[in-house]
Structure formats: structure tokens, C-alpha cells
Design an enzyme around this catalytic site. Structure first.
Site: not given
Ligand code: DQQ
Length: 516
Positions: A57, A59-60, A76, A84, A194-195, A258
Site C-alpha cells: 500500500w 498513499n500521500d 506514505q 492502509w 498534522r501534516d 489535512e
């Protein structure tokens, strides 16, 4: 793991001395891996010219940066499964933003640390020339009062952690022992924290953090620091409005923003946030360390999230985004992979101050066999081209210009067995809309005005751009059984260009899977 020959020989000798059941286990693991590798490498739905990890997997995008002549992309990544979880920062490098090489995982959770349950998203900067990242670490809360993330499944304490590159290839990172921002500002009841994204302002570093303020709405929190280590909270860079709705996960109703990104573009500033399943842009003015949005829109109406920008070697602002899957988890597990990085998109402002994205021209270097229909082809030529598009392995780029005869035109990429991609335009309340399979988006221009479509097809990914103003990323989990045909209703085809695209590897980027 990399073995030297000597280590390898010692390793083989040790294996020879172990019990036969251990040998059987090793052999079984190897052949299982070989089986998975060839399955992934020949999966027709797995892209061939987009970045994605060798398996499992993703992601971002995190901390993309051009450093010492190479592009570094982190993202990610779940090293354990195609769903995830177990968030790490995977790492890939490229000389040109197109041809990627998988590097070892860059950042993993530290047991007992502030990121023990996950190394979440963040950004990279050069601090006196040294790549430095700040990301969100998640860990179990010590009490319910310090939980900042509650999404209905997880309850975590989020803090902002720093790591500094230890080598020029950005393979080894030294984490700062304690978070550099341990908790939200006192007195602020956040719905997420976050982020981070950082930039330089005069002698200071600035940091914007994705957040939401309970019963007030989404917000971006602004901090400053002289050294990336000691941060002072200033105030919200911008605040949203409460949706006045209720949801288990505040991100679903836009009450938590986010993955912020914030940068100058032309004579304006741009803020990107991800919320309610979309990346939203705001173009406006940044003055006195506050941002006022003047125009707003959606970066991509389809499968596209958590976008993050960087400056390329030519000084162009490039946007990367995560292309999520739209099929159920069980199918992801069965496929062994999930998630794709978008192609690099160049950002600019339109004459009326809206954010425009278009595929970076570097992608043209992958074009091979070209077929074209100009304005006046002979009927047989035209029929021949449209009835059998020269596309192999779902790996192609198409550019079309259409002149609609009325408001409702339709275009289908199909086989004899049925439709593969349906693109149609409709008029709703006097506004043009474009629909790609099930996704609907606004389409600029008055009814009947020409429509330019740019389509990048790669396995199950379709990145589509219309009139430079609308982007829609669609997922199609189907391998057509015969050649694709192009059918058009209610519009005249002014021109069509089709290119076969050259894969960026010969095994759908699964190569490093064998050695990882
Ligand atoms: N993904 C990360 C978070 C971020 C979210 C976790 C957005 O840091 O808020 O994988 O997709």
C-alpha cells in the site's frame, strides 16, 4: 537487505546447516515471492509509467525535493500489506520526475517513540543545504485529553517530529529525540493536528499545520522558528467555517483540513488543503502572516488526494498527488498493491487568477508511436483510426479537440463488448459539466465552445484534463478484450493525437521487490 559475497557465503553455509523444515520454509518463501513478483509484473491494471511501490500500500506524497541533481520522492507506505496501516516513509529517486528507482524505506516508527504507531505525512526543506524533514508522529495518547486524532477507528496523539539526512542519497536519517512541536497550542481544542509544511521567511522558518478547531471548522495553524527546532505558535493562517454537521471523522465534513501546502505563485499565494475526499485550492493574498482567499476550487474531481508541491530543477512549481484505489480492500489484498502517485503536474495561474494544472511537458519524452487525425481526414482514414486505436497494454496518451454541436455531447472509448471510458458533457442550470464514468465536474467555456481533452491512460489509471481548467482522475479496473475504439456523439472531432507510451521499467516497477 544487501549482502556482500562473503556474508552471502556465510549465510548460505548457515542455511545448509539448518533443519530441513527451515530450508523448506525458505524455499517456500522464495517461490511465494517469485509468484507474487510475476503476478504484480504482469498485472494489466498496474500502471507502467506512474510511480508506485514494488508492492503493498502507498498513499500521500511526502517531502518531494530536488537535491544534488536528483528528485527524491517519499510517500506514505505500509510495508506489511496492501491496505492502509503501519505508516512508514518509502523513498524513490529519479533523474527526471519520470523514471523512478526504489530506495530503501527512509523513515519507520521508533518503538516507544512519539511516532511509534506511524510516521505520518510531512515535508522537506534544505536547512543550510541539508535535507531536513518534519512529519507527524502518532502514538497512543497518555490520557483522552491529549488525543488529537479520532477518526472512529483510531485514537492517537499527534506531534511534529524532525529528522535530518545523514547522507547525500537521503537513505539514512537521524531523528531528533523529542518532537519539535509536542502538542497543540494551549487552550485550542483541535480536531486534528498534522501534516506540516515549512518555508523560509526572512530569518525565520514558518510552518503551517493541518488542523480543525472544535465547533469552528477546518483551520491551518501557523508557527515560526529560528532553527526548525524551537517553534512558536502565532495564530491560524486561515480558518474555515463550521459545517454544523456531525461526523465520526471530522475530515469527512471539512472540519479538519489535512495535508496543507502553501506557496507563492505569480503575484498571489496558493493554499492547498485535503478534506472531504478532495484537494481544494485557494488563491489569495498573504499579508501580515495571514492568508485571505480570493478564489477557490478543486484541484482534481476524481481519485486524487493529499497533494504536495515542490520546485523542479527549472524553477517550476510541480504538484504530486496520491491516486487512491476505488475498489474494496479484499481486492487490494488479492492484487498485492494499492495506490499510485500522479504524474508531475505543473501549476500556474490562469489570466483570471484561478489555479491551473497541466501535465509537465517532461512526460512527452515517453511518447512513441503516434497516430493523428487532423481537421480534414478522408473518411476511410478517419474510420480506420477511430475503429482501432493504436494502443497496446493500456499505456497511452490522447489529445482531442472537439467542437460540440450542442450542449450534450458524448465520447466513448470502447471495445465491441462495451464501454471502457465514457466522457459526456451536460448542461445543468446553465453551467457546463463534464462527466467521466461516474465523476462529475464543472467544464469551463460557454455551451457549444470547443473542448480540448488530454487523457493519460496507464493500466487502471486515467488522468484527464479538460480545457486546462478541469482535472479528473478516474480508476477503471477492466482490461479491454480487443482494440479500443473511439465513438463520438453530438460533437465534431477537430483533431486527435494518440501516442503509445513507453513504460518506465520492464516489470511495472516491481524490480526491487525481489531484493527487498
Ligand atoms: N494520510 C496520512 C496523514 C494525512 C492523511 C496518514 C491524508 O498524515 O492526514 O497516512 O491522506
Amino acid at each position: 537487505m544487501a549482502f556482500s559475497r562473503r556474508t552471502f557465503l556465510r549465510f548460505s553455509a548457515a542455511v545448509a546447516a539448518t533443519s530441513t523444515s527451515a530450508q523448506r520454509f525458505l524455499l517456500a518463501t522464495h517461490s511465494a515471492n517469485d509468484g507474487l513478483h510475476s503476478k504484480l509484473a504482469s498485472d494489466p491494471l498496474r500502471p507502467q509509467y506512474h510511480l508506485l511501490p514494488a508492492h503493498n500500500w502507498m498513499n500521500d506524497p511526502n517531502g518531494p525535493i530536488f537535491y544534488r541533481g536528483r528528485y527524491h520522492m517519499f510517500h506514505q507506505y505500509n510495508p506489511k500489506a496492501a491496505v492502509w496501516g503501519n505508516m512508514n516513509w518509502a523513498h524513490a529517486t529519479s533523474p527526471d520526475m519520470l523514471h523512478w528507482h526504489h530506495e530503501p524505506i527512509a523513515l519507520s516508527p521508533t518503538p516507544g517513540g512519539a511516532d511509534q504507531d506511524g510516521v505520518f505525512s510531512g515535508s522537506a526543506v534544505l536547512d543550510h543545504g541539508t535535507p531536513t524533514v518534519i512529519y507527524t508522529g502518532v502514538a497512543p495518547p497518555t490520557s483522552s485529553a491529549d488525543a488529537t486524532l479520532r477518526d472512529g477507528v483510531h485514537t492517537w496523539r499527534e506531534s511534529q517530529c524532525l529528522a535530518v539526512a545523514q547522507d547525500q542519497n537521503l537513505r539514512t536519517w537521524r531523528k531528533h529525540l523529542e518532537p519539535v512541536i509536542a502538542a497543540p497550542p494551549a487552550g485550542l481544542e483541535v480536531t486534528g493536528f498534522r501534516d506540516p509544511v515549512m518555508w523560509r521567511e526572512g530569518d525565520n522558518w514558518m510552518l503551517a499545520l493541518g488542523a480543525g478547531i472544535r465547533s469552528k471548522g477546518g483551520a491551518i495553524l501557523l508557527y515560526s522558528s529560528p532553527d526548525l527546532l524551537h517553534w512558536t505558535y502565532l495564530h491560524p493562517l486561515i480558518e474555515g467555517l463550521s459545517s454544523k454537521k456531525d461526523a465520526v471523522n471530522p475530515v469527512d465534513i471539512g472540519e479538519m483540513w489535512e495535508c496543507p501546502d502553501f506557496f507563492p505563485l505569480g503575484n498571489k499565494h496558493v493554499l492547498l488543503i485535503s478534506t472531504m475526499g478532495k484537494v481544494r485550492w485557494k488563491v489569495g493574498t498573504y499579508a501580515n502572516q495571514r492568508f485571505t482567499a480570493e478564489k477557490e476550487g478543486v484541484v482534481d474531481w476524481g481519485s486524487y488526494y493529499a497533494a504536495k508541491s515542490m520546485i523542479d530543477r527549472d524553477g517550476t512549481r510541480i504538484l504530486w498527488g496520491w491516486i487512491p484505489e476505488t475498489r474494496p480492500d479484499a481486492e487490494l489484498v488479492a492484487a498485492g498493491w494499492a495506490g499510485v502517485m500522479s504524474l508531475p503536474r505543473a501549476l500556474s495561474l490562469s489570466p483570471d487568477g484561478e489555479l491551473q494544472t497541466e501535465i509537465n511537458p517532461i512526460v512527452r519524452s515517453l511518447r512513441t508511436n503516434h497516430t493523428r487525425i487532423g481537421p480534414d481526414p478522408s473518411v476511410p482514414t478517419r474510420e480506420k483510426v477511430l475503429n482501432e486505436l493504436q494502443i497496446r497494454d493500456l499505456c497511452a496518451e490522447l489529445e482531442l479537440e472537439l467542437r460540440p454541436k450542442n450542449d450534450n455531447f458524448g465520447l466513448r472509448l470502447q471495445t465491441d463488448e462495451g464501454s471502457f471510458i465514457t466522457i459526456s458533457s451536460l448542461n445543468k442550470n446553465d453551467a457546463r459539466q463534464l462527466q467521466v464514468n461516474s465523476v462529475i465536474a464543472p467544464l469551463s467555456g460557454p455551451a457549444g465552445s470547443p473542448v480540448r481533452l488530454h487523457i493519460l491512460l496507464d493500466g487502471s489509471v486515467v488522468e484527464l484534463f479538460a480545457n486546462n481548467t478541469t482535472s479528473i482522475t478516474a480508476r477503471v479496473y477492466r482490461k479491454p478484450s480487443g482494440p479500443l475504439q473511439l465513438k463520438l456523439d453530438g460533437a465534431e472531432l477537430v483533431s486527435l493525437d494518440v501516442w503509445q507510451i513507453q513504460p518506465i521499467s520492464n516489470d511495472r516497477l516491481t524490480g526491487s521487490f525481489r531484493s527487498s
